[in-house]
Scaffold this motif. Structure first.
Motif, PDB file in Angstrom:
ATOM      1  N   ASN A   1       0.582   2.999  -5.683  1.00 53.83           N
ATOM      2  CA  ASN A   1      -0.159   4.078  -5.024  1.00 53.83           C
ATOM      3  C   ASN A   1       0.422   4.364  -3.641  1.00 53.83           C
ATOM      4  O   ASN A   1       0.740   3.443  -2.887  1.00 53.83           O
ATOM      5  CB  ASN A   1      -1.663   3.764  -4.952  1.00 53.83           C
ATOM      6  CG  ASN A   1      -1.979   2.394  -4.379  1.00 53.83           C
ATOM      7  OD1 ASN A   1      -1.193   1.460  -4.518  1.00 53.83           O
ATOM      8  ND2 ASN A   1      -3.123   2.261  -3.740  1.00 53.83           N
ATOM      9  N   VAL A   2       0.571   5.638  -3.350  1.00 53.20           N
ATOM     10  CA  VAL A   2       1.136   6.060  -2.060  1.00 53.20           C
ATOM     11  C   VAL A   2       0.347   7.260  -1.543  1.00 53.20           C
ATOM     12  O   VAL A   2      -0.354   7.930  -2.304  1.00 53.20           O
ATOM     13  CB  VAL A   2       2.635   6.446  -2.187  1.00 53.20           C
ATOM     14  CG1 VAL A   2       3.441   5.324  -2.809  1.00 53.20           C
ATOM     15  CG2 VAL A   2       2.810   7.717  -3.011  1.00 53.20           C
ATOM     16  N   ASN A   3       0.480   7.513  -0.237  1.00 55.19           N
ATOM     17  CA  ASN A   3      -0.126   8.707   0.352  1.00 55.19           C
ATOM     18  C   ASN A   3       0.843   9.866   0.159  1.00 55.19           C
ATOM     19  O   ASN A   3       1.879   9.926   0.829  1.00 55.19           O
ATOM     20  CB  ASN A   3      -0.373   8.484   1.853  1.00 55.19           C
ATOM     21  CG  ASN A   3      -1.397   7.399   2.120  1.00 55.19           C
ATOM     22  OD1 ASN A   3      -2.457   7.376   1.507  1.00 55.19           O
ATOM     23  ND2 ASN A   3      -1.068   6.485   3.002  1.00 55.19           N
TER      24      ASN A   3
ATOM     25  N   GLY B   1      -2.208   9.088   6.803  1.00 57.20           N
ATOM     26  CA  GLY B   1      -2.203   7.779   6.143  1.00 57.20           C
ATOM     27  C   GLY B   1      -3.413   6.923   6.401  1.00 57.20           C
ATOM     28  O   GLY B   1      -3.379   5.719   6.206  1.00 57.20           O
ATOM     29  N   GLU B   2      -4.521   7.538   6.855  1.00 57.09           N
ATOM     30  CA  GLU B   2      -5.741   6.761   7.075  1.00 57.09           C
ATOM     31  C   GLU B   2      -6.702   6.872   5.897  1.00 57.09           C
ATOM     32  O   GLU B   2      -7.354   5.908   5.524  1.00 57.09           O
ATOM     33  CB  GLU B   2      -6.472   7.257   8.333  1.00 57.09           C
ATOM     34  CG  GLU B   2      -5.756   6.983   9.634  1.00 57.09           C
ATOM     35  CD  GLU B   2      -5.960   5.561  10.144  1.00 57.09           C
ATOM     36  OE1 GLU B   2      -6.935   4.911   9.748  1.00 57.09           O
ATOM     37  OE2 GLU B   2      -5.118   5.104  10.939  1.00 57.09           O
TER      38      GLU B   2
ATOM     39  N   ARG C   1     -11.615  -4.160  13.646  1.00 61.41           N
ATOM     40  CA  ARG C   1     -11.947  -4.166  12.226  1.00 61.41           C
ATOM     41  C   ARG C   1     -10.788  -4.837  11.503  1.00 61.41           C
ATOM     42  O   ARG C   1      -9.728  -5.067  12.076  1.00 61.41           O
ATOM     43  CB  ARG C   1     -12.156  -2.735  11.719  1.00 61.41           C
ATOM     44  CG  ARG C   1     -10.947  -1.869  11.981  1.00 61.41           C
ATOM     45  CD  ARG C   1     -11.137  -0.418  11.585  1.00 61.41           C
ATOM     46  NE  ARG C   1      -9.859   0.281  11.803  1.00 61.41           N
ATOM     47  CZ  ARG C   1      -9.685   1.577  11.741  1.00 61.41           C
ATOM     48  NH1 ARG C   1     -10.691   2.361  11.447  1.00 61.41           N
ATOM     49  NH2 ARG C   1      -8.508   2.109  11.945  1.00 61.41           N
TER      50      ARG C   1
ATOM     51  N   ALA D   1      -9.024  -0.415   0.760  1.00 62.32           N
ATOM     52  CA  ALA D   1      -9.265  -0.200   2.192  1.00 62.32           C
ATOM     53  C   ALA D   1      -8.599   1.077   2.693  1.00 62.32           C
ATOM     54  O   ALA D   1      -9.004   1.627   3.714  1.00 62.32           O
ATOM     55  CB  ALA D   1      -8.778  -1.401   3.005  1.00 62.32           C
ATOM     56  N   GLY D   2      -7.592   1.551   1.989  1.00 62.71           N
ATOM     57  CA  GLY D   2      -6.908   2.770   2.409  1.00 62.71           C
ATOM     58  C   GLY D   2      -7.508   4.030   1.823  1.00 62.71           C
ATOM     59  O   GLY D   2      -6.872   5.085   1.830  1.00 62.71           O
TER      60      GLY D   2
ATOM     61  N   ARG E   1       0.511  -8.116   5.396  1.00 65.68           N
ATOM     62  CA  ARG E   1      -0.709  -7.735   4.682  1.00 65.68           C
ATOM     63  C   ARG E   1      -1.679  -6.907   5.510  1.00 65.68           C
ATOM     64  O   ARG E   1      -2.635  -6.355   4.960  1.00 65.68           O
ATOM     65  CB  ARG E   1      -1.443  -8.990   4.189  1.00 65.68           C
ATOM     66  CG  ARG E   1      -0.795  -9.622   2.985  1.00 65.68           C
ATOM     67  CD  ARG E   1      -1.665 -10.686   2.405  1.00 65.68           C
ATOM     68  NE  ARG E   1      -2.963 -10.145   2.014  1.00 65.68           N
ATOM     69  CZ  ARG E   1      -3.987 -10.893   1.639  1.00 65.68           C
ATOM     70  NH1 ARG E   1      -3.878 -12.202   1.614  1.00 65.68           N
ATOM     71  NH2 ARG E   1      -5.123 -10.338   1.300  1.00 65.68           N
TER      72      ARG E   1
ATOM     73  N   ALA F   1      -9.159  -3.859   8.514  1.00 63.84           N
ATOM     74  CA  ALA F   1      -8.148  -3.080   7.801  1.00 63.84           C
ATOM     75  C   ALA F   1      -7.711  -1.874   8.628  1.00 63.84           C
ATOM     76  O   ALA F   1      -8.484  -1.357   9.440  1.00 63.84           O
ATOM     77  CB  ALA F   1      -8.699  -2.612   6.464  1.00 63.84           C
ATOM     78  N   LEU F   2      -6.502  -1.422   8.407  1.00 64.06           N
ATOM     79  CA  LEU F   2      -5.970  -0.229   9.064  1.00 64.06           C
ATOM     80  C   LEU F   2      -6.250  -0.224  10.559  1.00 64.06           C
ATOM     81  O   LEU F   2      -6.712   0.763  11.124  1.00 64.06           O
ATOM     82  CB  LEU F   2      -6.550   1.047   8.422  1.00 64.06           C
ATOM     83  CG  LEU F   2      -6.050   1.336   7.025  1.00 64.06           C
ATOM     84  CD1 LEU F   2      -7.109   1.045   5.987  1.00 64.06           C
ATOM     85  CD2 LEU F   2      -5.577   2.763   6.899  1.00 64.06           C
TER      86      LEU F   2
ATOM     87  N   ILE G   1       0.261   2.570   2.382  1.00 60.99           N
ATOM     88  CA  ILE G   1       1.298   2.504   3.422  1.00 60.99           C
ATOM     89  C   ILE G   1       2.270   1.374   3.090  1.00 60.99           C
ATOM     90  O   ILE G   1       3.493   1.534   3.172  1.00 60.99           O
ATOM     91  CB  ILE G   1       0.661   2.266   4.812  1.00 60.99           C
ATOM     92  CG1 ILE G   1      -0.279   3.408   5.185  1.00 60.99           C
ATOM     93  CG2 ILE G   1       1.731   2.048   5.867  1.00 60.99           C
ATOM     94  CD1 ILE G   1       0.374   4.728   5.456  1.00 60.99           C
TER      95      ILE G   1
ATOM     96  N   SER H   1      -2.551   0.427   4.982  1.00 64.15           N
ATOM     97  CA  SER H   1      -3.269   0.214   3.733  1.00 64.15           C
ATOM     98  C   SER H   1      -2.262  -0.127   2.640  1.00 64.15           C
ATOM     99  O   SER H   1      -1.058  -0.145   2.890  1.00 64.15           O
ATOM    100  CB  SER H   1      -3.987   1.506   3.353  1.00 64.15           C
ATOM    101  OG  SER H   1      -3.008   2.526   3.177  1.00 64.15           O
ATOM    102  N   VAL H   2      -2.750  -0.382   1.430  1.00 62.25           N
ATOM    103  CA  VAL H   2      -1.829  -0.616   0.309  1.00 62.25           C
ATOM    104  C   VAL H   2      -0.874   0.568   0.173  1.00 62.25           C
ATOM    105  O   VAL H   2       0.338   0.394  -0.016  1.00 62.25           O
ATOM    106  CB  VAL H   2      -2.609  -0.819  -1.015  1.00 62.25           C
ATOM    107  CG1 VAL H   2      -1.644  -0.933  -2.192  1.00 62.25           C
ATOM    108  CG2 VAL H   2      -3.483  -2.064  -0.931  1.00 62.25           C
TER     109      VAL H   2
ATOM    110  N   GLU I   1     -10.115  -5.093  -0.431  1.00 64.33           N
ATOM    111  CA  GLU I   1      -8.824  -5.070   0.275  1.00 64.33           C
ATOM    112  C   GLU I   1      -7.935  -3.941  -0.268  1.00 64.33           C
ATOM    113  O   GLU I   1      -7.361  -3.159   0.486  1.00 64.33           O
ATOM    114  CB  GLU I   1      -8.157  -6.432   0.043  1.00 64.33           C
ATOM    115  CG  GLU I   1      -6.819  -6.622   0.721  1.00 64.33           C
ATOM    116  CD  GLU I   1      -6.963  -7.050   2.165  1.00 64.33           C
ATOM    117  OE1 GLU I   1      -7.826  -7.906   2.437  1.00 64.33           O
ATOM    118  OE2 GLU I   1      -6.216  -6.518   2.997  1.00 64.33           O
ATOM    119  N   ALA I   2      -7.872  -3.854  -1.610  1.00 67.53           N
ATOM    120  CA  ALA I   2      -6.973  -2.875  -2.235  1.00 67.53           C
ATOM    121  C   ALA I   2      -7.432  -1.440  -1.988  1.00 67.53           C
ATOM    122  O   ALA I   2      -6.630  -0.518  -1.999  1.00 67.53           O
ATOM    123  CB  ALA I   2      -6.876  -3.142  -3.736  1.00 67.53           C
TER     124      ALA I   2
END
Lengths: 152, 259
Positions: free
Chosen positions: A53-55, A40-41, B153, A126-127, B63, B155-156, B70, B67-68, A123-124
């Protein structure tokens, strides 16, 4: 069980412990979604489930029975999706490994928020990691796709 | 899920709570409290305007969970049940005076969240029990809350220290009620009761906030780990506590002017 993938019902035999990513790649041959960090990173395995959206490496296939699943193979089936065109414009793909996941997260963002600010894009997204560090190109491609100026 | 994927966890049976209609995602307000059901994900919270209005700290914490991707799967109740000492939303929920609803075939019981964790990754859940909801009381006075997270950091990130603060103001401007939760400084999320006692009845002056920050250290028993040394965590607790309380007070004053 029955999975609804890219608008098509697919019958697959799935064990209880199998993850969506493995069913997509090994069971259905949809290898656009990538396996990478498996925790999930990184976001390389990102797909949409009911528009979010999902992992897919962390979702059991059994959890999404009946839900609408969209993978990179379902994006832009009638010519390039505006996001794909924008990624090309900006040469956002270097090695390309992370790009399917990047596109799916961008797609989920623009579906919910068609005109995001650049901060909201960062932000959106970031994953979704990019080891080639194309973040500037990717971010601007998403902004262009949102502005409707891509592919020109 | 990560544990299952990596093979660290090998459960004989996995039950998908999302298939249980009674637990479907829901954020409901009734009789002076909000009830957030077990299947409510972080994204649901982030998009709820009532939560943003009443509990801004909860949005701030939700928030920064993963991440989104997750946050589209991770539930608030799951963040509690996972019992990680570094979780983001629990310090806020402790500060807000939340309680959890535990259900089994024997019946249902409600317990204050700060009594839910018993040790590192240990909870008060009995065999056969599961959490069905978290409840957050609505403040009765002008109130504000804030969440601050220290990490390397944005994020995450797993926190080095994180703090949730909730403040209610009396008509004369003194602090009428205070809630403080600390993350990543003990074996589980802890309440900083000593700091709360200093704040209640006092005016939110800089000396009082500084004293509360120091008092919060009595609840902190940090360890060295790969994210930080215990000494650094101890040094940062007073700073984050006093800043979080100041932010909560500012919001309480702003909210008061708007109503």
């Amino acid at each position: 069980m029955r999975l609804q993938i890219n608008g098509r019902p697919r019958e697959v035999e799935v064990a209880g412990h199998e993850f969506l990513l493995d069913v997509l790649r090994d069971g259905l041959g949809l290898t656009g979604s990538k396996e990478c960090c498996v925790e999930g990173e990184c976001g390389a395995c990102t797909v949409l489930v009911a528009g979010r959206n999902v992992n897919s490496c962390l979702v059991l296939a059994a959890e999404v029975e009946g839900a609408e699943i969209t993978t990179i193979e379902g994006l832009g089936r009638d010519g390039l999706h505006p996001l794909q065109a924008a990624f090309l414009d900006h040469a956002a793909a270097q090695c390309g490994f992370c790009i399917p996941g990047q596109l799916m997260s961008a797609c989920a963002l623009l579906d919910r928020n068609p005109r995001p600010t650049i901060e909201q894009v960062r932000e959106a997204m970031a994953g979704n990691l990019c080891r080639c560090a194309s973040y500037e190109q990717i971010t601007h491609a998403v902004m262009d796709a949102a502005a409707g100026t891509a592919g020109g | 899920m990560v544990g299952i994927r990596h093979g660290h966890l090998r459960p004989g049976v996995v039950i998908d709570l999302k298939g249980i209609p009674d637990l479907r995602p829901a954020i409901e307000e009734a009789e002076g409290e909000f009830t957030i059901s077990a299947n409510t994900v972080m994204t649901d919270l982030e998009e709820d305007e009532r939560i943003a209005r009443h509990f801004p700290a909860l949005i701030e914490a939700a928030r920064v969970v993963g991440s989104v991707q997750i946050r589209n799967r991770a539930t608030l109740v799951g963040n509690i049940s996972n019992a990680s000492p570094a979780a983001d939303t629990p310090p806020v929920l402790v500060a807000l005076g939340a309680s959890v609803v535990a259900w089994s075939t024997r019946g249902e019981r409600t317990l204050p969240l700060d009594q839910f964790w018993l040790g590192y990754r240990q909870t008060a859940l009995q065999p056969g029990e599961l959490l069905t909801a978290v409840r957050i009381p609505l403040p009765r006075r002008p109130a504000g809350s804030a969440f601050l997270k220290l990490g390397r950091r944005r994020a995450l990130e797993i926190s080095i220290v994180c703090v949730g603060a909730s403040i209610e103001l009396a008509p004369d401007g003194a602090i009428a009620a205070a809630g403080l939760g600390l993350g990543s400084v003990a074996a589980y999320t802890v309440r900083a009761s000593g700091a709360e006692k200093i704040l209640v009845g006092a005016r939110p002056d800089p000396e009082v906030l500084a004293a509360a920050g120091e008092a919060a250290l009595t609840a902190a028993t940090p360890i060295d780990d790969l994210r930080s040394k215990a000494d650094y965590r101890r040094a940062m607790v007073p700073v984050l506590v006093s800043r979080a309380v100041a932010a909560a007070v500012t919001r309480a004053k702003q909210g008061d002017r708007q109503t």
